[in-house]
Motif scaffolding. Structure first.
Motif, PDB file in Angstrom:
ATOM      1  N   THR A 196       0.833  -1.201   0.000  1.00 55.35           N
ATOM      2  CA  THR A 196       0.000   0.000   0.000  1.00 55.35           C
ATOM      3  C   THR A 196       0.870   1.253   0.000  1.00 55.35           C
ATOM      4  O   THR A 196       2.019   1.229   0.472  1.00 55.35           O
ATOM      5  N   GLN A 197       0.305   2.346  -0.520  1.00 55.45           N
ATOM      6  CA  GLN A 197       1.023   3.619  -0.565  1.00 55.45           C
ATOM      7  C   GLN A 197       0.020   4.766  -0.618  1.00 55.45           C
ATOM      8  O   GLN A 197      -0.942   4.724  -1.391  1.00 55.45           O
ATOM      9  N   TYR A 198       0.254   5.792   0.199  1.00 49.45           N
ATOM     10  CA  TYR A 198      -0.571   7.003   0.143  1.00 49.45           C
ATOM     11  C   TYR A 198      -0.171   7.853  -1.066  1.00 49.45           C
ATOM     12  O   TYR A 198       0.958   7.782  -1.553  1.00 49.45           O
ATOM     13  N   GLY A 199      -1.110   8.708  -1.509  1.00 46.84           N
ATOM     14  CA  GLY A 199      -0.897   9.474  -2.724  1.00 46.84           C
ATOM     15  C   GLY A 199      -0.227  10.816  -2.522  1.00 46.84           C
ATOM     16  O   GLY A 199       0.214  11.186  -1.429  1.00 46.84           O
ATOM     17  N   HIS A 200      -0.186  11.572  -3.603  1.00 49.70           N
ATOM     18  CA  HIS A 200       0.538  12.842  -3.715  1.00 49.70           C
ATOM     19  C   HIS A 200      -0.377  14.010  -3.347  1.00 49.70           C
ATOM     20  O   HIS A 200      -1.560  14.020  -3.691  1.00 49.70           O
ATOM     21  N   THR A 201       0.178  15.003  -2.663  1.00 54.20           N
ATOM     22  CA  THR A 201      -0.571  16.209  -2.315  1.00 54.20           C
ATOM     23  C   THR A 201      -0.154  17.347  -3.235  1.00 54.20           C
ATOM     24  O   THR A 201       1.014  17.747  -3.250  1.00 54.20           O
TER      25      THR A 201
END
Length: 408
Positions: free
Chosen positions: A215-220
């Protein structure tokens, strides 16, 4: 847009221009059935959406008779981020009233064809004028009644307006056919997933998503409609249907290091952790895109698991898990750890292989339908200013249904 047709203000061509109203009692008069109450979320460019269409009681509707919607009324969003969005009312939504965020523009049919009016308001030049007007002198974008009444549109003869509307309508019908075929392919895909991947006598084991992917969180970053940088997939791009319409995905600026970290690859799965938690999508083609921070990427350990896991994310089992796993009293959310903890009971490798053999061409056909719909929309967008300016005209000398296009 220079035009071979005269430019005429809408107040000369309409029998009504005006916004709606809020029903007395607000949401307390919403009902499970009754008269439709159209809000800005129901009005999209060239599309009327039934998603979230509210209903109000008979007494509330009677009090709003002054903002009654009639057949062939053109609806225009006049406030907020949806300002200038324009569509014809869908006859299936009638009887209806409109909110204060939506204006009714009712054509005088002796001079103005409603479908031509819709097309004119959607043309790049006129939409640009409306966008500029909406940004003048206020902190929140808005259009006034006077803005719409004084708007000047090209006015060909009524017969030519109807021919233009037929050409554009024919393209719209082809778009709808392709989208309906895509929906059929999607339903077939999920039916096959349910049959092959859940009706298994001897499952491998009861595991979790974490056993099959990282899993990986996205870009802001801020999103923009300007086509610079790379596209940035957001929750709002994945929560309306079971595929991504990439032509509608906005862009963002990003440096090379971040791009390498967040670039999407074919087979990646995305799950919303906020805004609409649990909604999901799969990257089904090569794209130059990244994903936003409200999304979590699930990257399968093995490519052959992508389609199976996508089917699982769209299943009732995952929906039930997500509904129970969300936290937050004001805004529901799930973090990556919670998403990855979803229990999953996969079939054996032979079943997965058979599922991929059957399902892959179905998803490919779905993608072809969506691509064709996008191509037709581009064709429509290219024709629209030429038709409205009189740069080309519709030749129906060969008879009904045999129209051709001629250069002026």
């Amino acid at each position: 847009m220079s035009s071979n047709w005269p430019l005429v203000p809408l107040y000369e061509l309409t029998t009504k221009v005006g916004s709606g109203a809020t029903p007395r009692g607000g949401k307390n008069v919403y009902n499970t059935d009754g008269t439709a109450f159209i809000r800005s979320q129901n009005v999209h460019d060239n599309e009327f959406s039934f998603d979230g269409l509210a209903r109000i009681t008979e007494s509330a509707a009677k009090a709003l008779d002054g903002v009654r919607v009639d057949t062939d009324d053109v609806l225009v969003c006049i406030t907020g981020e949806s300002v200038t969005r324009t569509s014809l009312v869908d006859p299936k939504a009638l009887p209806a009233r409109v909110s204060q965020h939506v204006a009714i523009v009712r054509a005088d049919k002796e001079r103005l064809e409603p479908r031509y009016l819709k097309a004119a308001l959607l043309s790049p030049d006129i939409k640009g004028q409306l966008n500029s007007l909406s940004e003048a002198g206020a902190t929140r974008r808005a259009l006034t009644k006077a803005h719409l009444q004084n708007l000047r549109i090209p006015l060909p003869p009524l017969s030519e307006q109807k021919r233009i509307a037929r050409v554009l309508g024919a393209i719209d019908e082809l778009v709808n056919v392709n989208e309906q075929l895509a929906s059929t392919m999607d339903e077939l895909f999920h039916s096959i997933w349910t049959k092959l991947c859940t009706d298994v006598a001897t499952p491998v084991a009861k595991l979790t998503l974490a056993d099959f992917c990282t899993t990986q969180y996205g870009h802001t970053a801020p999103a923009t409609s300007a086509e610079t940088g790379v596209q940035m997939l957001r929750v709002t791009d994945i929560n309306k249907q079971n595929w991504v319409e990439w032509e509608k995905v906005p862009f963002c600026q990003i440096d090379a290091v971040a791009l390498s970290k967040y670039r999407l690859n074919r087979g990646d799965l995305l799950v919303a952790r906020m805004a609409d938690p649990g909604k999901s999508a799969m990257v089904e083609r090569d794209v130059d895109a990244v994903f936003a921070s409200y999304l979590v990427r699930l990257k399968p350990h093995r490519d052959e698991m992508s389609l199976y896991l996508f089917g699982f994310l769209k299943s009732s089992a995952f929906a039930e898990y997500a509904a129970g796993a969300m936290t937050g009293s004001v805004q529901k959310h799930m973090n990556a750890k919670v998403i990855a903890a979803a229990p999953i009971t996969p079939p054996n490798a032979a079943v997965i292989a058979e599922f991929n053999r059957i399902a892959t061409p179905i998803r490919e056909q779905l993608a072809t339908c969506i691509s064709e719909a996008q191509r037709l929309r581009r064709t429509r967008a290219e024709l629209l200013p030429l038709l409205l300016s009189g740069g080309i005209w519709v030749d129906d000398s060969m008879g009904p249904g045999a129209e051709g296009l001629e250069w002026a």
